[in-house]
Write a protein that holds these residues in place. Structure first.
Motif, PDB file in Angstrom:
ATOM      1  N   LEU A 162      -6.794  -4.633  13.292  1.00  0.00           N
ATOM      2  CA  LEU A 162      -6.284  -3.385  13.861  1.00  0.00           C
ATOM      3  C   LEU A 162      -5.503  -3.588  15.146  1.00  0.00           C
ATOM      4  CD1 LEU A 162      -9.377  -1.044  13.338  1.00  0.00           C
ATOM      5  CD2 LEU A 162      -7.438  -1.458  11.818  1.00  0.00           C
ATOM      6  N   ILE A 163      -5.573  -4.775  15.726  1.00  0.00           N
ATOM      7  CA  ILE A 163      -4.913  -5.016  16.991  1.00  0.00           C
ATOM      8  C   ILE A 163      -3.392  -5.034  16.771  1.00  0.00           C
ATOM      9  CG2 ILE A 163      -4.702  -6.535  18.982  1.00  0.00           C
ATOM     10  CD1 ILE A 163      -7.470  -5.193  18.574  1.00  0.00           C
ATOM     11  N   GLY A 164      -2.708  -4.096  17.404  1.00  0.00           N
ATOM     12  CA  GLY A 164      -1.263  -3.996  17.268  1.00  0.00           C
ATOM     13  C   GLY A 164      -0.797  -3.281  16.013  1.00  0.00           C
ATOM     14  N   TRP A 165      -1.727  -2.808  15.179  1.00  0.00           N
ATOM     15  CA  TRP A 165      -1.358  -2.139  13.930  1.00  0.00           C
ATOM     16  C   TRP A 165      -1.255  -0.636  14.148  1.00  0.00           C
ATOM     17  CZ3 TRP A 165      -4.125   1.216  10.476  1.00  0.00           C
ATOM     18  CH2 TRP A 165      -3.508   1.401   9.228  1.00  0.00           C
ATOM     19  N   GLU A 166      -0.222  -0.025  13.602  1.00  0.00           N
ATOM     20  CA  GLU A 166      -0.058   1.419  13.681  1.00  0.00           C
ATOM     21  C   GLU A 166      -0.141   2.005  12.269  1.00  0.00           C
ATOM     22  OE1 GLU A 166       3.416   2.655  15.707  1.00  0.00           O
ATOM     23  OE2 GLU A 166       2.991   1.485  17.516  1.00  0.00           O
ATOM     24  N   PRO A 167      -0.986   2.981  12.055  1.00  0.00           N
ATOM     25  CA  PRO A 167      -1.105   3.588  10.723  1.00  0.00           C
ATOM     26  C   PRO A 167       0.231   4.186  10.274  1.00  0.00           C
ATOM     27  CG  PRO A 167      -2.928   4.268  12.133  1.00  0.00           C
ATOM     28  CD  PRO A 167      -1.949   3.564  13.011  1.00  0.00           C
ATOM     29  N   PRO A 168       0.652   3.908   9.042  1.00  0.00           N
ATOM     30  CA  PRO A 168       1.914   4.474   8.542  1.00  0.00           C
ATOM     31  C   PRO A 168       1.746   5.931   8.137  1.00  0.00           C
ATOM     32  CG  PRO A 168       0.855   3.195   6.827  1.00  0.00           C
ATOM     33  CD  PRO A 168      -0.010   3.038   8.046  1.00  0.00           C
ATOM     34  N   ASP A 169       2.865   6.606   7.955  1.00  0.00           N
ATOM     35  CA  ASP A 169       2.857   7.977   7.437  1.00  0.00           C
ATOM     36  C   ASP A 169       2.998   7.926   5.920  1.00  0.00           C
ATOM     37  OD1 ASP A 169       2.703   9.187   9.972  1.00  0.00           O
ATOM     38  OD2 ASP A 169       4.872   8.972  10.242  1.00  0.00           O
ATOM     39  N   LEU A 170       2.271   8.794   5.242  1.00  0.00           N
ATOM     40  CA  LEU A 170       2.387   8.875   3.786  1.00  0.00           C
ATOM     41  C   LEU A 170       3.818   9.279   3.408  1.00  0.00           C
ATOM     42  CD1 LEU A 170       1.099   8.958   0.925  1.00  0.00           C
ATOM     43  CD2 LEU A 170       0.587  11.382   1.389  1.00  0.00           C
ATOM     44  N   PRO A 171       4.517   8.465   2.629  1.00  0.00           N
ATOM     45  CA  PRO A 171       5.911   8.786   2.273  1.00  0.00           C
ATOM     46  C   PRO A 171       6.000   9.794   1.135  1.00  0.00           C
ATOM     47  CG  PRO A 171       5.326   6.653   1.347  1.00  0.00           C
ATOM     48  CD  PRO A 171       4.132   7.111   2.136  1.00  0.00           C
ATOM     49  N   LEU A 172       5.348  10.924   1.326  1.00  0.00           N
ATOM     50  CA  LEU A 172       5.355  11.980   0.322  1.00  0.00           C
ATOM     51  C   LEU A 172       5.073  13.303   1.014  1.00  0.00           C
ATOM     52  CD1 LEU A 172       5.409  12.847  -2.705  1.00  0.00           C
ATOM     53  CD2 LEU A 172       2.922  12.474  -2.714  1.00  0.00           C
ATOM     54  N   LYS A 173       5.867  14.341   0.658  1.00  0.00           N
ATOM     55  CA  LYS A 173       5.679  15.671   1.228  1.00  0.00           C
ATOM     56  C   LYS A 173       5.393  16.675   0.110  1.00  0.00           C
ATOM     57  CE  LYS A 173       6.705  14.180   5.341  1.00  0.00           C
ATOM     58  NZ  LYS A 173       5.637  14.010   6.362  1.00  0.00           N
ATOM     59  N   GLY A 174       4.823  17.782   0.514  1.00  0.00           N
ATOM     60  CA  GLY A 174       4.482  18.810  -0.460  1.00  0.00           C
ATOM     61  C   GLY A 174       5.689  19.351  -1.196  1.00  0.00           C
ATOM     62  N   GLY A 175       6.844  19.395  -0.508  1.00  0.00           N
ATOM     63  CA  GLY A 175       8.042  19.929  -1.155  1.00  0.00           C
ATOM     64  C   GLY A 175       8.454  19.131  -2.376  1.00  0.00           C
ATOM     65  N   GLU A 176       8.220  17.842  -2.341  1.00  0.00           N
ATOM     66  CA  GLU A 176       8.564  17.013  -3.495  1.00  0.00           C
ATOM     67  C   GLU A 176       7.670  17.348  -4.681  1.00  0.00           C
ATOM     68  OE1 GLU A 176       8.813  12.257  -4.710  1.00  0.00           O
ATOM     69  OE2 GLU A 176       8.670  12.868  -2.600  1.00  0.00           O
TER      70      GLU A 176
END
Length: 392
Positions: free
Chosen positions: A332-346
């Protein structure tokens, strides 16, 4: 008398302006800046003392073009706003009456009177800003050299003036001390119940200051043995004090800075509701309360998918939980959680009516995405296809 070693802060031009405005014979540096300079340690805050009364201090400084804030003007303190860092200037004082929580003071004209009302000898050191001569009224320089934290005068009297000095003694002992002071230890143990009358904010702040030191474990253990810790943190038993020592070692191994909230979490049982109670009692901020409760929810399962834990709970909490469980937080050191590449509109665009069903599909895809270790967009599309197919 000894002299203060030359240090960068003593040569600051704006401090020379301040001294000139008040008069070279009317101001001395005092407290932590003097103490830490004698130790060769970093100086963060600079305090000054003066026999000039506070409203006159404001007038003199403003005439010299130095802006001030009446931080605690009724109690003698004015803050000078300077480019290189603010300076608190306090008029010499002597105690008139104390009740263990706050003192009634009168302004004084003698430096020794002001020194006599301070807590420890190592904090009652003054320095002439021009000559850097150190004025030591109670043997503070010798105590610094001996790593001896000692109350000025009678320890019990000093504590009765302000019971917070019990916690301050242990904090200074953890930072500067080596051999324990028997008189101070006995006085702290005898008068520990007086801590119950203090504001919770003051107690919480002092505990955090103690826990933020590089290695307060031995001191905290001593506080428990002498009956001081149970007064302010009764949840901390022998097992919890040992856990504090372990998490300090784990921080050091992982190359992480000391963290007082993480260490506080080590000192209470891993029960979220109890963590909430402690946080409320110590008047922690909302973010600190949330983090303490999150750390208290740790479980053996945390080590299996640390990045999934960090995604759900935040990196700070996940690191806390791993360290508190004796698990290496390196992933976890230096790691940033990504954003889910999916939205409700899709999802709506794929024929699903807007509403709760969209949220359920999004959550299902997200769960699988996290379980697979955050694969790229192409895999998310596949997961969405599979989820839509399964739902007909």
């Amino acid at each position: 008398m000894p002299e203060l070693p030359q240090a960068e802060w003593t040569r600051r031009p704006e401090l020379a302006r301040l001294v000139a405005a008040l008069g070279a014979d009317k101001v001395r540096w005092v407290g932590g800046a003097v103490r830490d300079t004698l130790l060769g340690a970093e100086v963060r805050d600079i305090d000054a003392a003066t026999p000039i009364e506070p409203r006159a201090v404001v007038t003199l400084l403003e005439e010299a073009g130095i802006r001030t804030i009446p931080t605690g003007i009724d109690h003698g303190t004015v803050t000078a706003i300077l480019d290189g860092g603010n300076v608190e200037i306090t008029t010499l004082r002597k105690d008139v009456e104390t009740d263990g929580r706050r003192a009634t003071v009168a302004f004084a004209t003698e430096w020794r009177d002001d020194a006599a009302r301070r807590d420890f000898t190592i904090n009652a050191l003054y320095a002439d800003p021009a000559t850097l001569e150190v004025f030591d009224y109670f043997g503070g320089v010798a105590d610094l050299e001996a790593h001896h934290v000692r109350f000025i005068g009678d320890a019990r009297q000093r504590i009765r003036e302000d019971y917070l000095r019990i916690l301050r003694y242990y904090r200074f002992q953890a930072r500067f001390g080596s051999e324990l002071d028997a008189e101070a230890e006995d006085a702290c143990a005898e008068l520990a119940s007086g801590l119950k009358g203090l504001s919770r904010e003051r107690v919480g702040w002092e505990l955090q200051n103690l826990l933020a030191l590089p290695d307060p474990a031995a001191t905290v253990a001593r506080m428990r043995e002498r009956g001081v810790l149970p007064v302010v943190l009764p949840e901390a038993g022998k097992h919890e004090v040992e856990a504090l020592e372990q998490v300090i070692d784990a921080e050091r191994t992982a190359g992480l800075q000391p963290d007082p909230i993480r260490r506080l979490a080590a000192l209470i049982p891993a029960v979220p509701s109890l963590a909430e109670t402690v946080a409320a009692r110590l008047r922690l901020s909302r973010s600190q309360r949330d983090r303490l409760a999150c750390a208290a929810a740790r479980s053996p399962d945390d080590a299996q998918e640390p990045r999934a834990l960090a995604y759900r709970s935040g990196v700070a909490c996940a690191v806390d939980r791993l360290l508190l469980s004796g698990v290496d937080p390196a992933p976890l050191i230096g790691w940033e959680p990504p954003d889910l590449p999916l939205k409700g509109g899709e999802i709506v665009g794929r024929g699903v009516s807007a509403g709760p069903e969209v949220a359920r599909i999004l959550q299902a895809v997200e769960r699988q995405w996290v379980a697979e270790g955050f694969p790229p967009r192409a895999r998310v599309t596949e997961l969405l296809d599979a989820e839509l197919a399964a739902r007909g």
